[in-house]
Design a protein around this motif. Structure first.
Motif, PDB file in Angstrom:
ATOM      1  N   LYS A 299      36.723 -37.022 -29.581  1.00 47.30           N
ATOM      2  CA  LYS A 299      36.276 -36.880 -30.961  1.00 47.30           C
ATOM      3  C   LYS A 299      34.965 -36.103 -30.983  1.00 47.30           C
ATOM      4  CE  LYS A 299      38.125 -41.487 -31.978  1.00 47.30           C
ATOM      5  NZ  LYS A 299      37.805 -42.830 -32.511  1.00 47.30           N
TER       6      LYS A 299
ATOM      7  N   SER B 176      35.590 -29.852 -33.902  1.00 48.81           N
ATOM      8  CA  SER B 176      36.500 -30.453 -34.890  1.00 48.81           C
ATOM      9  C   SER B 176      37.528 -29.443 -35.374  1.00 48.81           C
ATOM     10  CB  SER B 176      35.695 -30.988 -36.073  1.00 48.81           C
ATOM     11  OG  SER B 176      34.929 -29.962 -36.634  1.00 48.81           O
TER      12      SER B 176
ATOM     13  N   ALA C 116      38.959 -31.409 -30.676  1.00 49.92           N
ATOM     14  CA  ALA C 116      39.216 -32.813 -30.978  1.00 49.92           C
ATOM     15  C   ALA C 116      40.667 -33.160 -30.644  1.00 49.92           C
ATOM     16  CB  ALA C 116      38.930 -33.097 -32.441  1.00 49.92           C
TER      17      ALA C 116
END
Length: 114
Positions: A86, A114, A14
């Motif tokens: 993202k 993430s 991310a």
């Protein structure tokens, strides 16, 4: 025959960036609208960005400012620069020709961790 071949996908953290490329053959590339679409698991395929033969662009509202589409007619290639990625950008990304579109590439997987 028409061929659209994507490359550049992969695994990224991310906040990172990727640039996708799509090389077209079998068409007069400069005459065509080219687009990038994506499909996440369990989701409908959606437009990411399009670029016309006049270099006009349009983007999905949620992606404006992070993604940039461009084209190099001399190389029969359309690009998608993706920044500030993202986890929700994780999807298979497809290159496509035309407003319809009428031809699709095989897709390239983009996975954002993430």
């Amino acid at each position: 025959q028409v061929q659209l071949v994507e490359s550049g996908g992969g695994l990224v953290q991310a906040g990172g960036s990727l640039r996708l490329s799509c090389v077209a053959s079998g068409i007069i590339f400069s005459d065509n609208v080219m687009g990038w679409y994506r499909q996440a698991p369990g989701q409908r395929r959606e437009l990411v960005a399009r670029i016309t033969r006049s270099y006009n662009t349009n983007y999905a509202d949620s992606l404006k400012g992070r993604f940039t589409i461009s084209r190099d007619n001399a190389k029969n290639t359309v690009y998608l620069q993706m920044n500030s990625l993202k986890p929700e950008d994780t999807a298979v990304y497809y290159c496509a020709k035309g407003w319809g579109p009428d031809y699709w590439g095989q897709g390239t997987q983009v996975t954002v961790s993430s």
